[in-house]
Enzyme design. Structure first.
Site, PDB file in Angstrom:
ATOM      1  N   ARG A 106      10.027  -8.859   0.248  1.00 60.51           N
ATOM      2  CA  ARG A 106      10.580  -7.864   1.169  1.00 60.51           C
ATOM      3  C   ARG A 106      10.663  -8.460   2.562  1.00 60.51           C
ATOM      4  O   ARG A 106       9.652  -8.876   3.119  1.00 60.51           O
ATOM      5  CB  ARG A 106       9.705  -6.620   1.159  1.00 60.51           C
ATOM      6  CG  ARG A 106      10.419  -5.423   1.755  1.00 60.51           C
ATOM      7  CD  ARG A 106       9.828  -4.149   1.249  1.00 60.51           C
ATOM      8  NE  ARG A 106       8.513  -3.909   1.821  1.00 60.51           N
ATOM      9  CZ  ARG A 106       8.099  -2.728   2.238  1.00 60.51           C
ATOM     10  NH1 ARG A 106       8.881  -1.692   2.135  1.00 60.51           N
ATOM     11  NH2 ARG A 106       6.902  -2.585   2.729  1.00 60.51           N
ATOM     12  N   THR A 110      13.947  -6.322   7.990  1.00 60.57           N
ATOM     13  CA  THR A 110      14.921  -5.349   7.468  1.00 60.57           C
ATOM     14  C   THR A 110      14.346  -4.482   6.346  1.00 60.57           C
ATOM     15  O   THR A 110      14.952  -3.474   5.977  1.00 60.57           O
ATOM     16  CB  THR A 110      16.139  -6.091   6.893  1.00 60.57           C
ATOM     17  OG1 THR A 110      15.684  -6.890   5.783  1.00 60.57           O
ATOM     18  CG2 THR A 110      16.785  -7.012   7.920  1.00 60.57           C
ATOM     19  N   ASP A 202      -3.180  -3.137  -6.729  1.00 58.54           N
ATOM     20  CA  ASP A 202      -2.132  -4.161  -6.759  1.00 58.54           C
ATOM     21  C   ASP A 202      -2.197  -4.879  -8.106  1.00 58.54           C
ATOM     22  O   ASP A 202      -3.180  -5.570  -8.406  1.00 58.54           O
ATOM     23  CB  ASP A 202      -2.342  -5.154  -5.606  1.00 58.54           C
ATOM     24  CG  ASP A 202      -1.207  -6.162  -5.534  1.00 58.54           C
ATOM     25  OD1 ASP A 202      -0.469  -6.131  -4.538  1.00 58.54           O
ATOM     26  OD2 ASP A 202      -1.052  -6.969  -6.472  1.00 58.54           O
ATOM     27  N   ASP A 205      -2.806  -8.682  -8.029  1.00 54.66           N
ATOM     28  CA  ASP A 205      -4.199  -9.002  -7.691  1.00 54.66           C
ATOM     29  C   ASP A 205      -5.146  -8.685  -8.850  1.00 54.66           C
ATOM     30  O   ASP A 205      -6.088  -9.455  -9.111  1.00 54.66           O
ATOM     31  CB  ASP A 205      -4.640  -8.210  -6.447  1.00 54.66           C
ATOM     32  CG  ASP A 205      -4.040  -8.759  -5.171  1.00 54.66           C
ATOM     33  OD1 ASP A 205      -3.598  -9.925  -5.157  1.00 54.66           O
ATOM     34  OD2 ASP A 205      -4.000  -8.012  -4.160  1.00 54.66           O
TER      35      ASP A 205
HETATM   36  N1  URA Z   1       2.685  -2.728  -6.571  1.00 53.46           N
HETATM   37  C1  URA Z   1       1.461  -2.702  -7.147  1.00 53.46           C
HETATM   38  O1  URA Z   1       1.002  -3.705  -7.672  1.00 53.46           O
HETATM   39  N2  URA Z   1       0.754  -1.550  -7.111  1.00 53.46           N
HETATM   40  C2  URA Z   1       1.236  -0.435  -6.546  1.00 53.46           C
HETATM   41  O2  URA Z   1       0.549   0.589  -6.555  1.00 53.46           O
HETATM   42  C3  URA Z   1       2.503  -0.497  -5.947  1.00 53.46           C
HETATM   43  C4  URA Z   1       3.217  -1.641  -5.980  1.00 53.46           C
END
Ligand code: URA
Length: 211
Positions: A106, A110, A202, A205
């Site tokens: 991202r 922008t 995430d 992660d």
């Molecule tokens: N990406 C992720 O890994 N977890 C989320 O909650 C949102 C986007």
């Protein structure tokens, strides 16, 4: 939200494994194993409509006509990097599938998705594509990935995730009403940081232990 274009896979095994993946104390090694197993079950659902053809075979007892998959060429496209967590399990169930990768980040100015990697099998116009990414959060990068994949004209596209947000599904289907989404859950909402609530954190992660 266009629910006719979204299948929630409610199978008890999928739901049970997803719950353990959601738990913050689940370590990466266990998370990866559960994601691989869940991905096999998702692959089972997303390939439910593959056409069959009858072939003549010999069993040890007699001859028979038996069903085999009718020459479909499947490509699994992983949205980097978390998509790779789903890819591994899907390839175990569909070992003949080819694999494509797409990487997007991202732009901080922008906020639009920018492509940094795109590699597909050469005969993509003759292939049915399953795009994989564990979290359909804002829907922006998934929608951008699908637009890019459409630019190389595959036969068909399906999208598979683990958890979708209502907002992400809505944005995704505004741009791509023709792409069916398969997910194990539609959660409550997105938070201000673009994370799915309650979600699982995430996904990248969690898979790779990077936090
Ligand atoms: N990406 C992720 O890994 N977890 C989320 O909650 C949102 C986007």
């Amino acid at each position: 939200m266009n629910t006719s274009k979204c299948t929630v896979i409610t199978h008890p095994l999928v739901q049970h494994k997803l719950t353990i993946m959601r738990m913050q104390e689940t370590p990466s090694s266990e998370f990866r194993r559960l994601l691989r197993e869940t991905s096999m079950l998702l692959a089972y659902e997303v390939t439910r409509d593959l056409p069959l053809t009858m072939v003549d075979i010999n069993t040890p007892i007699t001859t028979m006509k038996a069903p085999v998959i009718d020459g479909k060429k499947i490509t699994i496209v992983s949205i980097l990097r978390a998509g790779n967590g789903i890819l591994d399990g899907m390839l175990e169930l569909i070992p003949s599938a080819r694999v494509g990768h797409i990487g997007l980040y991202r732009d901080p100015e922008t906020l639009t998705p920018v492509e940094y990697y795109f590699k597909m099998p050469p005969d993509i116009s003759q292939r049915d594509i399953i795009v994989v990414d564990p979290m359909l959060a804002t829907g922006n990068s998934a929608a951008a990935a699908i637009s890019r994949i459409k630019s190389v004209s595959p036969l068909s596209i399906k999208f598979v995730c683990l958890i979708a947000s209502p907002e992400g599904l809505s944005i995704f289907h505004q741009e791509h009403p023709d792409v069916h989404v398969f997910t194990a859950a539609i959660d409550e909402k997105l938070n201000d940081h673009g994370y799915i609530v309650p979600g699982l954190g995430d996904a990248g992660d969690r898979i790779y232990g990077t936090k």
